[in-house]
Scaffold this active site. Structure first.
Site, PDB file in Angstrom:
ATOM      1  N   TRP A   1     -20.316  11.624  88.499  1.00  0.00           N
ATOM      2  CA  TRP A   1     -20.762  11.681  87.104  1.00  0.00           C
ATOM      3  C   TRP A   1     -21.977  10.767  86.962  1.00  0.00           C
ATOM      4  O   TRP A   1     -21.945   9.623  87.400  1.00  0.00           O
ATOM      5  CB  TRP A   1     -19.683  11.226  86.118  1.00  0.00           C
TER       6      TRP A   1
ATOM      7  N   GLU B   1     -19.144  16.346  87.437  1.00  0.00           N
ATOM      8  CA  GLU B   1     -18.610  16.207  86.074  1.00  0.00           C
ATOM      9  C   GLU B   1     -19.734  16.277  85.036  1.00  0.00           C
ATOM     10  O   GLU B   1     -20.668  15.488  85.072  1.00  0.00           O
ATOM     11  CB  GLU B   1     -17.887  14.857  85.957  1.00  0.00           C
TER      12      GLU B   1
ATOM     13  N   ASP C   1     -16.652  10.884  72.595  1.00  0.00           N
ATOM     14  CA  ASP C   1     -15.989  10.627  73.878  1.00  0.00           C
ATOM     15  C   ASP C   1     -15.395   9.220  73.856  1.00  0.00           C
ATOM     16  O   ASP C   1     -15.801   8.346  74.611  1.00  0.00           O
ATOM     17  CB  ASP C   1     -17.034  10.769  74.999  1.00  0.00           C
TER      18      ASP C   1
ATOM     19  N   ASP D   1     -12.396   8.125  74.585  1.00  0.00           N
ATOM     20  CA  ASP D   1     -11.492   7.781  75.677  1.00  0.00           C
ATOM     21  C   ASP D   1     -10.230   7.068  75.213  1.00  0.00           C
ATOM     22  O   ASP D   1      -9.821   6.059  75.793  1.00  0.00           O
ATOM     23  CB  ASP D   1     -12.223   6.953  76.753  1.00  0.00           C
TER      24      ASP D   1
ATOM     25  N   ASP E   1      -8.688   9.836  82.363  1.00  0.00           N
ATOM     26  CA  ASP E   1      -9.904   9.079  82.049  1.00  0.00           C
ATOM     27  C   ASP E   1      -9.838   8.593  80.606  1.00  0.00           C
ATOM     28  O   ASP E   1     -10.260   9.288  79.688  1.00  0.00           O
ATOM     29  CB  ASP E   1     -11.148   9.960  82.274  1.00  0.00           C
TER      30      ASP E   1
ATOM     31  N   LYS F   1     -21.237  16.534  80.904  1.00  0.00           N
ATOM     32  CA  LYS F   1     -20.993  15.852  79.628  1.00  0.00           C
ATOM     33  C   LYS F   1     -21.909  16.449  78.580  1.00  0.00           C
ATOM     34  O   LYS F   1     -23.027  16.850  78.877  1.00  0.00           O
ATOM     35  CB  LYS F   1     -21.261  14.355  79.792  1.00  0.00           C
TER      36      LYS F   1
ATOM     37  N   HIS G   1     -15.697  15.477  77.029  1.00  0.00           N
ATOM     38  CA  HIS G   1     -17.113  15.767  77.287  1.00  0.00           C
ATOM     39  C   HIS G   1     -17.611  17.073  76.689  1.00  0.00           C
ATOM     40  O   HIS G   1     -18.608  17.629  77.145  1.00  0.00           O
ATOM     41  CB  HIS G   1     -17.369  15.752  78.798  1.00  0.00           C
TER      42      HIS G   1
ATOM     43  N   HIS H   1     -10.308  15.488  84.012  1.00  0.00           N
ATOM     44  CA  HIS H   1     -10.228  14.137  83.480  1.00  0.00           C
ATOM     45  C   HIS H   1      -9.546  14.273  82.135  1.00  0.00           C
ATOM     46  O   HIS H   1     -10.168  14.682  81.150  1.00  0.00           O
ATOM     47  CB  HIS H   1     -11.627  13.522  83.314  1.00  0.00           C
TER      48      HIS H   1
ATOM     49  N   ASP I   1     -13.852  17.081  81.864  1.00  0.00           N
ATOM     50  CA  ASP I   1     -13.363  15.902  81.142  1.00  0.00           C
ATOM     51  C   ASP I   1     -13.141  16.312  79.693  1.00  0.00           C
ATOM     52  O   ASP I   1     -14.060  16.834  79.040  1.00  0.00           O
ATOM     53  CB  ASP I   1     -14.402  14.774  81.252  1.00  0.00           C
TER      54      ASP I   1
HETATM   55  C1  LIG Z   1     -15.709   5.699  84.536  1.00  0.00           C
HETATM   56  C2  LIG Z   1     -15.794   7.192  84.729  1.00  0.00           C
HETATM   57  O1  LIG Z   1     -16.503   7.564  85.821  1.00  0.00           O
HETATM   58  C3  LIG Z   1     -16.391   7.838  83.544  1.00  0.00           C
HETATM   59  O2  LIG Z   1     -15.455   7.687  82.495  1.00  0.00           O
HETATM   60  C4  LIG Z   1     -16.764   9.293  83.671  1.00  0.00           C
HETATM   61  O3  LIG Z   1     -15.799  10.043  84.355  1.00  0.00           O
HETATM   62  C5  LIG Z   1     -16.962   9.753  82.319  1.00  0.00           C
HETATM   63  O4  LIG Z   1     -16.134  10.480  81.826  1.00  0.00           O
HETATM   64  C6  LIG Z   1     -18.129   9.272  81.555  1.00  0.00           C
HETATM   65  O5  LIG Z   1     -18.085   9.628  80.239  1.00  0.00           O
HETATM   66 MN   LIG Z   2     -14.616  11.483  82.989  1.00  0.00          MN
END
Ligand SMILES: C[C@H](O)[C@H](O)[C@@H](O)C(=O)CO
Ligand SMILES: [Mn+2]
Length: 412
Positions: free
Chosen positions: A179, A220, A288, A290, A320, A222, A256, A280, A253
């Site tokens: 990523w 990955e 995003d 998380d 993630d 986004k 994303h 993810h 993800d």
């Molecule tokens: C830390 C990770 O690599 C990161 O979260 C990545 O996977 C991501 O989702 C960035 O937005």
């Molecule tokens: Mn991710």
């Protein structure tokens, strides 16, 4: 309710709880190291995550060393039924040396491999393309400066080699996920050139063939990040095309995409074009963000798709999220168990009957059954699973999580 009564209730619908429990025991979840220390890592430098990702909060107990992180992980795995994996980022090296990103080697991660062997865990890996002076322009592999691109290509190559050695040492393929944060805050006039540069850099990084029994390459995408609101170079379309043409895994993800998009709906489409998928699993809140995953509709639908479309055998489930406002170990345990609970519910659904109703355009039966099965005793089957795996549930889980958090709260 006893497990035998629950088993009978599911059997009435033609569902075998024993088969579901056996299948669930065999699904590894790749737990992400970065929940344990707010994505700081163990390089000898200071600085924040960068790249548009950010852990917020200051709950006591952040792991400050590899040993502390491993202790927290060991506790967390002991609260999660089954055998799982650890997803390591390249910035979590464990060494007295101070290599720059383009100098990392397997030896810098050897303590992690020894520990994983000891714990019976598989490892996954990620090059770290953020939180570094050479990523301050929010451009790495797609930077217009060849020197900066070369630096990051070298980092990517070394990460992939390290991942392959991890896979070989542990006898289980290591997913190496790429990523990059690359993008533009304001509207670029040339979107093609950076995407061409990213493609060329990825090709250079992955030019050497690797044994898929040791390392699996994943990419990955986004939609956007903080500081790259106008354009992300590695967009979904970019990486989907790349993965299809180059034969890599595609990482989806859940944070994303646009908040109204259903990421579960993408699985079957993507699976028609790529051999393997990396997930993810995350919980975006407006962006995003998380957040720790809940047992909510998004996760339940994701698990349903994995089971209904028979994708468990070619999907690698990674997590993630990173929340620093709560106990970090509790975050791991609750999020991972929620993923497992969602999978259990999906494994306990009467898919044969539901699919046949849908095929016959009998949407009424489909609706009645999908609503009625919400009342089935999933909690009893889950408690049985935890019991068989020797893992706490209910009030015992709550007490254990609090006790461990209290034991690490004094960390400076
Ligand atoms: C830390 C990770 O690599 C990161 O979260 C990545 O996977 C991501 O989702 C960035 O937005
Ligand atoms: Mn991710």
């Amino acid at each position: 309710m006893s497990y035998d009564s629950a088993k009978a209730a599911f059997a009435d619908l033609g569902v075998d709880t024993e088969a579901a429990l056996n299948r669930l025991a065999d699904i590894p979840i790749s737990m992400h190291c970065w929940q344990g220390d707010d994505v700081v890592g163990f390089e000898q430098k200071t600085g924040s995550s960068g790249g548009g990702i950010q852990a917020t909060g200051n709950h006591p107990g952040r792991a400050r060393t590899p040993d502390e992180l491993r202790a927290d992980l060991e506790f967390s795995y002991s609260m999660i039924p089954g055998k799982h994996r650890l997803n390591l980022h390249a910035c979590y090296l464990d060494t007295d040396q101070n290599p720059d990103r383009d100098e990392i080697e397997f030896s810098h991660f050897a303590p992690w491999v020894d520990w994983a062997k000891d714990q019976g865990l598989g490892l996954d890996f990620n090059p770290t393309f953020f939180a570094h002076a050479k990523a301050d322009d929010n451009l790495t592999l797609s930077h217009p400066d060849q020197g900066i691109r070369d630096f990051w290509i070298e980092h990517g190559k070394r990460s992939r080699d390290i991942a392959a050695q991890m896979g070989a040492a542990l006898g289980t393929p290591c997913v190496n996920n790429i990523w990059v944060p690359d993008g533009y805050k304001d509207t670029p006039v040339d979107r093609m050139a950076p995407r061409q540069r990213l493609e060329n850099s990825l090709d250079a990084m992955m030019a050497t063939p690797q044994d898929k029994a040791q390392v699996l390459d994943a990419v990955e995408s986004k939609l956007f990040g903080i500081g790259v609101e106008a354009c992300t170079v590695g967009s979904h379309e970019f990486y989907m095309g790349y993965a299809i043409r180059k034969g890599t895994l595609l990482c989806l993800d859940m944070g994303h995409f646009h908040p109204t998009e259903n990421v579960a709906d993408k699985l079957s489409s993507v699976a028609l074009s790529v051999d393997e998928i990396l997930l993810h699993v995350s919980r975006p809140m407006r962006w995003d963000s998380d957040h720790v995953i809940l047992l909510d509709d998004a996760i339940l639908q994701m698990a349903q798709e994995l089971v209904s479309a028979d994708l468990l055998g070619r999907t690698h489930i990674g997590l993630d999220f990173f929340d620093a406002t709560i106990s970090r170990t509790a975050a791991w345990v609750i999020g991972t168990r929620n993923m497992q609970k969602a999978l259990l519910r999906a494994l306990l659904a009467p898919w044969g009957g539901l699919k046949s109703a849908e095929n016959n355009l009998d949407y009424t039966s489909r609706l009645v059954v999908t609503e009625e099965i919400k009342d089935l005793p999933y909690a009893t089957v889950w408690a049985e699973f935890c019991d068989r795996m020797g893992v706490a549930s209910g009030q015992a889980l709550v007490s254990d999580l609090h006790r461990y958090q209290a034991s690490v709260a004094g960390r400076g």
